[in-house]
Structure formats: C-alpha cells, structure tokens
Design a protein around this motif. Structure first.
Motif, PDB file in Angstrom:
ATOM      1  N   ARG A  38       0.832  -1.211   0.000  1.00  0.00           N
ATOM      2  CA  ARG A  38       0.000   0.000   0.000  1.00  0.00           C
ATOM      3  C   ARG A  38       0.864   1.258   0.000  1.00  0.00           C
ATOM      4  O   ARG A  38       2.007   1.255   0.477  1.00  0.00           O
ATOM      5  N   PRO A  39       0.307   2.358  -0.508  1.00  0.00           N
ATOM      6  CA  PRO A  39       1.041   3.637  -0.486  1.00  0.00           C
ATOM      7  C   PRO A  39       1.449   4.038   0.924  1.00  0.00           C
ATOM      8  O   PRO A  39       0.681   3.886   1.873  1.00  0.00           O
ATOM      9  N   GLY A  40       2.677   4.544   1.051  1.00  0.00           N
ATOM     10  CA  GLY A  40       3.165   5.042   2.319  1.00  0.00           C
ATOM     11  C   GLY A  40       3.721   3.993   3.258  1.00  0.00           C
ATOM     12  O   GLY A  40       4.123   4.307   4.372  1.00  0.00           O
ATOM     13  N   PHE A  41       3.769   2.733   2.800  1.00  0.00           N
ATOM     14  CA  PHE A  41       4.243   1.650   3.653  1.00  0.00           C
ATOM     15  C   PHE A  41       5.360   0.881   2.957  1.00  0.00           C
ATOM     16  O   PHE A  41       5.691   1.135   1.807  1.00  0.00           O
ATOM     17  N   GLY A  42       5.925  -0.085   3.679  1.00  0.00           N
ATOM     18  CA  GLY A  42       6.968  -0.905   3.092  1.00  0.00           C
ATOM     19  C   GLY A  42       7.754  -1.654   4.145  1.00  0.00           C
ATOM     20  O   GLY A  42       7.374  -1.724   5.316  1.00  0.00           O
ATOM     21  N   PHE A  43       8.868  -2.219   3.702  1.00  0.00           N
ATOM     22  CA  PHE A  43       9.711  -3.035   4.565  1.00  0.00           C
ATOM     23  C   PHE A  43      10.787  -2.154   5.200  1.00  0.00           C
ATOM     24  O   PHE A  43      11.627  -1.586   4.496  1.00  0.00           O
ATOM     25  N   ASP A  44      10.759  -2.041   6.519  1.00  0.00           N
ATOM     26  CA  ASP A  44      11.769  -1.259   7.218  1.00  0.00           C
ATOM     27  C   ASP A  44      13.143  -1.924   7.089  1.00  0.00           C
ATOM     28  O   ASP A  44      13.259  -3.070   6.635  1.00  0.00           O
ATOM     29  N   THR A  45      14.175  -1.219   7.514  1.00  0.00           N
ATOM     30  CA  THR A  45      15.541  -1.699   7.374  1.00  0.00           C
ATOM     31  C   THR A  45      15.705  -3.085   8.007  1.00  0.00           C
ATOM     32  O   THR A  45      15.332  -3.302   9.166  1.00  0.00           O
ATOM     33  N   HIS A  46      16.250  -4.018   7.221  1.00  0.00           N
ATOM     34  CA  HIS A  46      16.431  -5.395   7.671  1.00  0.00           C
ATOM     35  C   HIS A  46      17.662  -5.986   6.984  1.00  0.00           C
ATOM     36  O   HIS A  46      18.095  -5.496   5.948  1.00  0.00           O
ATOM     37  N   PRO A  47      18.241  -7.053   7.551  1.00  0.00           N
ATOM     38  CA  PRO A  47      19.499  -7.577   7.023  1.00  0.00           C
ATOM     39  C   PRO A  47      19.319  -8.733   6.040  1.00  0.00           C
ATOM     40  O   PRO A  47      18.310  -9.448   6.063  1.00  0.00           O
ATOM     41  N   HIS A  48      20.328  -8.902   5.172  1.00  0.00           N
ATOM     42  CA  HIS A  48      20.472 -10.086   4.321  1.00  0.00           C
ATOM     43  C   HIS A  48      21.946 -10.461   4.289  1.00  0.00           C
ATOM     44  O   HIS A  48      22.824  -9.611   4.483  1.00  0.00           O
ATOM     45  N   ARG A  49      22.215 -11.718   3.969  1.00  0.00           N
ATOM     46  CA  ARG A  49      23.588 -12.191   3.870  1.00  0.00           C
ATOM     47  C   ARG A  49      23.658 -13.312   2.836  1.00  0.00           C
ATOM     48  O   ARG A  49      22.764 -14.163   2.760  1.00  0.00           O
ATOM     49  N   ASP A  50      24.708 -13.312   2.022  1.00  0.00           N
ATOM     50  CA  ASP A  50      24.995 -14.375   1.059  1.00  0.00           C
ATOM     51  C   ASP A  50      23.758 -14.761   0.234  1.00  0.00           C
ATOM     52  O   ASP A  50      23.310 -15.914   0.229  1.00  0.00           O
ATOM     53  N   MET A  51      23.196 -13.777  -0.460  1.00  0.00           N
ATOM     54  CA  MET A  51      22.046 -14.009  -1.324  1.00  0.00           C
ATOM     55  C   MET A  51      22.087 -13.017  -2.480  1.00  0.00           C
ATOM     56  O   MET A  51      22.473 -11.860  -2.311  1.00  0.00           O
ATOM     57  N   GLU A  52      21.695 -13.497  -3.676  1.00  0.00           N
ATOM     58  CA  GLU A  52      21.529 -12.622  -4.835  1.00  0.00           C
ATOM     59  C   GLU A  52      20.040 -12.324  -4.954  1.00  0.00           C
ATOM     60  O   GLU A  52      19.226 -13.233  -5.154  1.00  0.00           O
ATOM     61  N   ILE A  53      19.666 -11.050  -4.820  1.00  0.00           N
ATOM     62  CA  ILE A  53      18.262 -10.654  -4.754  1.00  0.00           C
ATOM     63  C   ILE A  53      17.931  -9.770  -5.954  1.00  0.00           C
ATOM     64  O   ILE A  53      18.544  -8.714  -6.142  1.00  0.00           O
ATOM     65  N   VAL A  54      16.977 -10.211  -6.761  1.00  0.00           N
ATOM     66  CA  VAL A  54      16.538  -9.461  -7.938  1.00  0.00           C
ATOM     67  C   VAL A  54      15.106  -9.007  -7.719  1.00  0.00           C
ATOM     68  O   VAL A  54      14.235  -9.813  -7.367  1.00  0.00           O
ATOM     69  N   THR A  55      14.861  -7.718  -7.905  1.00  0.00           N
ATOM     70  CA  THR A  55      13.526  -7.145  -7.727  1.00  0.00           C
ATOM     71  C   THR A  55      13.005  -6.646  -9.061  1.00  0.00           C
ATOM     72  O   THR A  55      13.707  -5.918  -9.778  1.00  0.00           O
ATOM     73  N   TRP A  56      11.767  -7.026  -9.388  1.00  0.00           N
ATOM     74  CA  TRP A  56      11.147  -6.677 -10.666  1.00  0.00           C
ATOM     75  C   TRP A  56       9.789  -6.044 -10.390  1.00  0.00           C
ATOM     76  O   TRP A  56       8.874  -6.702  -9.881  1.00  0.00           O
ATOM     77  N   ASP A  67       6.792   4.899  -1.340  1.00  0.00           N
ATOM     78  CA  ASP A  67       6.714   6.279  -0.859  1.00  0.00           C
ATOM     79  C   ASP A  67       5.777   7.098  -1.748  1.00  0.00           C
ATOM     80  O   ASP A  67       6.145   7.501  -2.848  1.00  0.00           O
ATOM     81  N   SER A  68       4.556   7.316  -1.263  1.00  0.00           N
ATOM     82  CA  SER A  68       3.639   8.200  -1.983  1.00  0.00           C
ATOM     83  C   SER A  68       4.146   9.632  -1.871  1.00  0.00           C
ATOM     84  O   SER A  68       4.800  10.004  -0.909  1.00  0.00           O
ATOM     85  N   TRP A  69       3.845  10.446  -2.863  1.00  0.00           N
ATOM     86  CA  TRP A  69       4.289  11.828  -2.819  1.00  0.00           C
ATOM     87  C   TRP A  69       3.275  12.726  -3.513  1.00  0.00           C
ATOM     88  O   TRP A  69       2.439  12.286  -4.290  1.00  0.00           O
ATOM     89  N   ARG A  70       3.371  14.000  -3.189  1.00  0.00           N
ATOM     90  CA  ARG A  70       2.454  14.994  -3.738  1.00  0.00           C
ATOM     91  C   ARG A  70       3.267  16.111  -4.380  1.00  0.00           C
ATOM     92  O   ARG A  70       4.288  16.539  -3.848  1.00  0.00           O
ATOM     93  N   LEU A  71       2.806  16.582  -5.515  1.00  0.00           N
ATOM     94  CA  LEU A  71       3.480  17.686  -6.192  1.00  0.00           C
ATOM     95  C   LEU A  71       2.421  18.564  -6.847  1.00  0.00           C
ATOM     96  O   LEU A  71       1.675  18.105  -7.715  1.00  0.00           O
ATOM     97  N   ALA A  72       2.374  19.828  -6.437  1.00  0.00           N
ATOM     98  CA  ALA A  72       1.439  20.806  -7.014  1.00  0.00           C
ATOM     99  C   ALA A  72       0.009  20.260  -7.018  1.00  0.00           C
ATOM    100  O   ALA A  72      -0.723  20.380  -7.999  1.00  0.00           O
ATOM    101  N   GLY A  73      -0.350  19.630  -5.903  1.00  0.00           N
ATOM    102  CA  GLY A  73      -1.713  19.136  -5.774  1.00  0.00           C
ATOM    103  C   GLY A  73      -1.964  17.794  -6.430  1.00  0.00           C
ATOM    104  O   GLY A  73      -3.046  17.234  -6.303  1.00  0.00           O
ATOM    105  N   ASP A  74      -0.955  17.243  -7.145  1.00  0.00           N
ATOM    106  CA  ASP A  74      -1.099  15.952  -7.816  1.00  0.00           C
ATOM    107  C   ASP A  74      -0.677  14.853  -6.852  1.00  0.00           C
ATOM    108  O   ASP A  74       0.455  14.845  -6.361  1.00  0.00           O
ATOM    109  N   VAL A  75      -1.565  13.923  -6.551  1.00  0.00           N
ATOM    110  CA  VAL A  75      -1.287  12.874  -5.582  1.00  0.00           C
ATOM    111  C   VAL A  75      -0.942  11.576  -6.303  1.00  0.00           C
ATOM    112  O   VAL A  75      -1.709  11.086  -7.131  1.00  0.00           O
ATOM    113  N   HIS A  76       0.240  11.024  -5.996  1.00  0.00           N
ATOM    114  CA  HIS A  76       0.658   9.731  -6.545  1.00  0.00           C
ATOM    115  C   HIS A  76       0.610   8.726  -5.397  1.00  0.00           C
ATOM    116  O   HIS A  76       1.474   8.706  -4.532  1.00  0.00           O
ATOM    117  N   ASP A  77      -0.423   7.925  -5.370  1.00  0.00           N
ATOM    118  CA  ASP A  77      -0.604   7.037  -4.222  1.00  0.00           C
ATOM    119  C   ASP A  77      -1.077   5.647  -4.652  1.00  0.00           C
ATOM    120  O   ASP A  77      -1.896   5.027  -4.002  1.00  0.00           O
TER     121      ASP A  77
END
Length: 255
Positions: free
Chosen positions: A57-75, A114-124
């Motif tokens: 959802r807009p405005g949320f996500g995964f807080d800082t967390h650790p990884h080790r010895d892994m190849e991580i691909v995000t699409w 991270d949702s953001w607003r610019l000149a009244g335009d809401v990206h959420d």
C-alpha cells in the motif's frame, strides 16, 4: 550446489496454492517456504529460493532489515519502490528497471512505497513487484548493487535477459548476478505473441500478470508458475496481454 542431471518433469503450481501473508499494508504470495510458512517439500527449485509476489500500500513498506549471502533481484510490475541500503545506494525501482542486490558478507536495506504529492497531484498507487532470491556460487563476497533500465528491449516481445552470471550471457545480460549457473529472462507479450523457453536442467516460469498458454500444459493465469526439470524448448503464447519471468538454472542447491 550440484550439477547432477535430474529426471525430466513439469510441475504446474497454481496461484491459489501459494502461501499467503496478508497484513494491513501488504499482500504477499510466496511460491516457496518463506518466513512463518514452511513446507519441507517446497523450499526451492534449482537455485531459486524465493519468488515473492508482493503488493504494498502507499506510504508503507519493509523497514531496514538484514540479508547475507544471497543474490536478490527485484522486478516491479506497477508503481514504484524506493530502495535504500547500508552501502550508500538508494533509488527508485519502477517497471522496466532491472535491479540486483548482492548481500554478500552482509547488507541492510529498506524498500518502501513512498507516496508523494506535487502541485496538488497525488501519486498514491500500490506498488506490485516480484522479488526473487538465488543462492550465490561464492559466499562472503563484498555486498553490491546494480540497476539498469531495459524497458526499450522489452518492447520487442521476445525473451530479454534481465540478470545473469552465466558466461554465455556475458554480453546479453542487463545486470550481473553472482551465480555462473543462473539467469533470469523476462518478456512482455501481446495476445498471439509467443516465445520459446530455453533448455536447462531447471527452469522456473512465473506469470505475474496476464494469461498465456504453455505448450504441453495448457492455460496459465496470473500468479501461476511451472517448475521444469531436465526439459525446455516449449513455447509460451499470450492469450491476453501478459508478462512472464523465466529462471534458467544449470545447477541446484544440494540436498
């Protein structure tokens, strides 16, 4: 890691068979054992340990967390995902941008919608992305990060090599991963367009959106996956606008 040749098989896994994590801001579907979801008979395929299909959802996500010895691909399929890590890398991942993080000796990172607003335009809008983990062929490497936009290449409708550590793809891969036995390919297909799958000891086909027909297996819809063993060469044809992700693997995690 082993390169022993397995017996030929084709295993279709339907979207509704996946493990599910649902909380207020996250809808996550797990193709393999992940977190509190554990099935000893479903821990990986070939070198692929994680294939998570996430909507945040807009405005949320995964807080800082650790990884080790892994190849991580995000699409990313829809929206945008803000990445920050302990090596100083930060940026926004969006559709058509290939991104890889090598955890190596250890890395901390966060991923947020991270949702953001610019000149009244809401990206959420929600962000929809697939995150995939493969084991490296060498542990204890220096952590690293790489990204590259390949949206133009995807317009061809063919299989595009997104990430690879295979010597055969040295000049074709958009980004490099630390495993010389693995490669990720992607295709965006219009109805009627088709691609031929590579041949390999292990393949993993995932349909994150749309619908396709797989030669010899029939219809596959959004969220469906197929695990191929000691086979390949089948054609995948879109029956509606679709996107596919294909892992080509020439080794497996040793049992």
């Amino acid at each position: 890691m082993t390169t022993t040749l397995p017996r030929p098989s084709l295993d279709v896994r339907r979207a509704d068979e996946r493990f599910t994590t649902e909380i207020s801001w996250l809808d996550s579907k797990h193709s393999f054992s992940f977190g509190r979801h554990h099935d000893p008979a479903n821990t990986h395929h070939g070198l692929l340990l994680v294939n998570n299909d996430d909507v945040v959802r807009p405005g949320f996500g995964f807080d800082t967390h650790p990884h080790r010895d892994m190849e991580i691909v995000t699409w990313v399929m829809q929206g945008s995902l803000v990445h920050q890590d302990s090596t100083g890398h930060n940026g926004v991942i969006y559709p058509g941008l290939a991104q890889r993080m090598s955890a190596g000796t250890g890395i901390l990172h966060s991923e947020k919608n991270d949702s953001w607003r610019l000149a009244g335009d809401v990206h959420d809008e929600p962000v929809h992305f697939v995150q995939m983990w493969v084991v490296p062929d060498e542990s204890g490497i220096t952590p690293g990060y790489e990204q590259l936009e390949i949206d133009g290449e995807l317009l061809s409708g063919g299989l595009v090599t997104v990430a690879s550590g295979m010597p055969a793809h040295a000049d074709a891969a958009a980004i490099r991963i630390g495993n010389r036995y693995a490669a990720l390919h992607a295709a965006r297909l219009r109805p009627g367009q088709s691609v031929e799958l590579p041949e390999a000891p292990f393949l993993h086909l995932f349909v994150p959106r749309g619908a396709v027909a797989l030669e010899g297996a029939g219809a596959l819809g959004t969220g469906d996956a197929v695990r191929f063993t000691a086979t390949g060469g089948q054609r995948v044809t879109a029956t509606e606008p679709a996107e596919i992700l294909v892992w080509e693997m020439h080794a497996a995690i040793a049992a």
